[in-house]
Design an enzyme around this catalytic site. Structure first.
Site, PDB file in Angstrom:
ATOM      1  CG  ASN A 162      -1.703   1.297   1.365  1.00 34.47           C
ATOM      2  OD1 ASN A 162      -2.691   1.478   0.665  1.00 34.47           O
ATOM      3  ND2 ASN A 162      -1.282   2.201   2.255  1.00 34.47           N
ATOM      4  CD  GLU A 163      -1.531   5.747   0.148  1.00 36.72           C
ATOM      5  OE1 GLU A 163      -0.956   6.268   1.121  1.00 36.72           O
ATOM      6  OE2 GLU A 163      -2.667   6.094  -0.246  1.00 36.72           O
ATOM      7  N   PRO A 164       3.577   2.553  -1.572  1.00 36.32           N
ATOM      8  CG  PRO A 164       4.427   1.238  -3.313  1.00 36.32           C
ATOM      9  CD  PRO A 164       3.133   1.630  -2.640  1.00 36.32           C
TER      10      PRO A 164
END
Length: 500
Positions: A162-164
């Site tokens: 998630n949202e790296p």
């Protein structure tokens, strides 16, 4: 009052991709063990009915999946505990939901570092042992397949992390490390069953264009046949913090749509990935869980416009989130605290809740679509539509929409359901009650009563083969309307006019 008039032509058919019910968001998976969480989700499923659910924390330590056994000789063997996973997945399946599996965050014992995010301390560092990570993913998938059936589980989409692109969610926002995680995870999932569909990179705005292009370049160069691209979509500026809350300005909707359009253009610039599905696995107005706008009619009107357009840019778009049992910044102090949810704590629907229910009912051929309304026509000749009046800042504006609809019957029953600041506004009632932090049963009941749309129906005659439908909107209002062929059929001797 501003007035707009639209004439719908016979046989009109306009593009309108309505995927409103494909997926809904949730806080971390461990919260599903709470009673209030389950009650809110049951309400959402009863009134709206989503197909998938996506949230964080599948592998966080509160789910207790990843364990380690230290042998007498000092070597370590991984063990897996699926007790809580079964409880959570069973509850989702009972409500008709399939998981949209987000693989993350990192179990502490498998993590390469100590960096965490949120009140509940999700570890956001890469695995210290990629073989151990892949074995965890595979063991979890195989357990789910054994419990729920291979043919079922392979239909659950899989998203890697998630949202790296944010350093808070992936240590140092290390792009190459994420790509390595994706490559290893993709291969591990496909080894279990090649029918699984796997995607990423689950990025938020800001550097999304850089990351999505680089992600596809990496997949192309490594010959990874990624199944779909995921990203997030939020539409407010940076918040101004005040006490427990954050206040911010809304973006112009077209700016957000333009950003989504860029994602499509980037994907289609790759011959190997042209036409690849886009899944918007999170969207809302604000990206913080303490934004009072989430509880308002203003939010509802803005989201109505979003839902009328998001199908142009994604195969799915998942509202973040279904309910307010949510702890990223800690446990909220009050029932109305600007949480992401469609439902406030106490099982109180917010105005935006009804927008999703309204759009769920838009099944049929689209005959009208504008910046303030969508109308479809069913095979039975019924018209259903939604109209809204959004504005970025309060203006006092009101709007009357007049629709001329082709009519093949002499009379119609016209039904409206209105959500605006006067008719469906539990936030205003809560404020008038003195903003109690702890609600009594009586207060909850009153707030639920204030959270229901106003309903009105009347018979209306068509003239010269046209039905004239007038919809009057107050600022931040949303109105669902239906015009269905009907005729008055009174019982013998019954005279409504005489009655009233």
């Amino acid at each position: 009052m501003e007035k707009k008039r639209y004439k719908i032509e016979e046989g009109a058919e306009l593009p309108f991709q309505n995927h409103v019910d494909f997926c809904i968001g949730t806080g971390r998976m461990g919260l599903a063990l709470q009673r209030e969480y389950q009650e809110q989700l049951a309400l959402v499923q009863e009134e709206i009915g989503f197909q998938h659910i996506r949230g964080h924390g599948l592998f966080c330590d509160d789910m207790a999946i990843y364990q380690e056994l230290i042998r007498e000789d000092g070597t370590v063997r991984a063990e897996y505990n699926f007790t809580y996973l079964d409880l959570v997945m069973d509850s989702y399946r009972r409500l008709g939901l399939k998981p949209f599996l987000e693989l993350g965050f990192m179990p502490e014992k498998l993590a390469s570092g100590t960096q965490t995010v949120f009140y509940w301390k999700g570890n956001v560092t890469p695995p210290k042992d990629y073989d151990g990570w892949c074995a965890l993913v595979q063991a979890t998938l195989r357990h789910l397949m054994e419990r729920y059936g291979v043919g079922e589980v392979v239909t659950w989409p899989v998203e890697v992390w998630n949202e790296p692109n944010l350093p808070g969610f992936w240590k140092d926002a290390d792009m190459q490390e994420y790509f390595h995680l994706f490559e290893r995870t993709f291969a591990a999932v496909k080894e279990v069953d090649g029918r699984f569909r796997v995607g990423g990179p689950a990025v938020c705005g800001g550097t999304d264009e850089i990351w999505i292009r680089a992600f596809l370049e990496f997949c192309r160069d490594r010959k990874i046949p990624v199944d779909f691209v995921t990203r997030h979509h939020y539409t407010t500026e940076v918040p101004e913090e005040s006490g427990h809350y954050g206040y911010m300005k809304l973006m112009r909707p077209e700016d957000g749509f333009a950003n989504l359009r860029t994602t499509r253009e980037i994907i289609d610039s790759f011959e190997e990935y042209r036409g690849l599905e886009i899944h918007i696995t999170e969207f809302n107005t604000s990206y913080i869980p303490n934004a009072p706008i989430h509880d308002t009619n203003r939010n509802a009107a803005y989201i109505a416009h979003q839902l009328s357009r998001l199908g142009e840019f994604g195969e799915s778009y998942s509202y973040w989130t279904f309910g307010d049992i949510f702890e990223e910044k800690g446990v909220p102090f009050t029932p109305f605290h600007g949480g992401f949810g469609l439902v406030a704590n106490g099982c109180i629907p917010k105005p935006t809740f009804w927008v999703f229910q309204f759009f769920k009912q838009l099944k049929g051929t689209c005959v009208h679509r504008s910046e303030e309304a969508v109308i479809v026509k069913t095979e039975e000749g019924t018209y259903r539509g939604i109209a809204w009046l959004e504005s970025l800042e309060r203006s006092g504006k009101e709007l009357e929409l007049c629709f001329e609809l082709p009519a093949d019957r002499e009379s119609y029953s016209v039904l409206t359901r209105t959500v605006d600041e006067e008719t469906c506004n539990p936030l205003a009632l809560w404020h008038g009650m003195g903003e109690p932090a702890s609600l009594s049963d009586r207060q909850k009941k009153l707030l639920r009563e204030a959270a229901v749309p106003a309903v009105h129906a009347e018979m209306q005659a068509a003239e010269d083969g046209m039905l004239l439908l007038s919809i009057r909107l107050k600022e931040y209002g949303v109105i669902w309307f239906e015009a269905s062929p009907a005729r008055l059929c009174p019982d013998r001797g019954y005279d409504y006019e005489r009655v009233i």
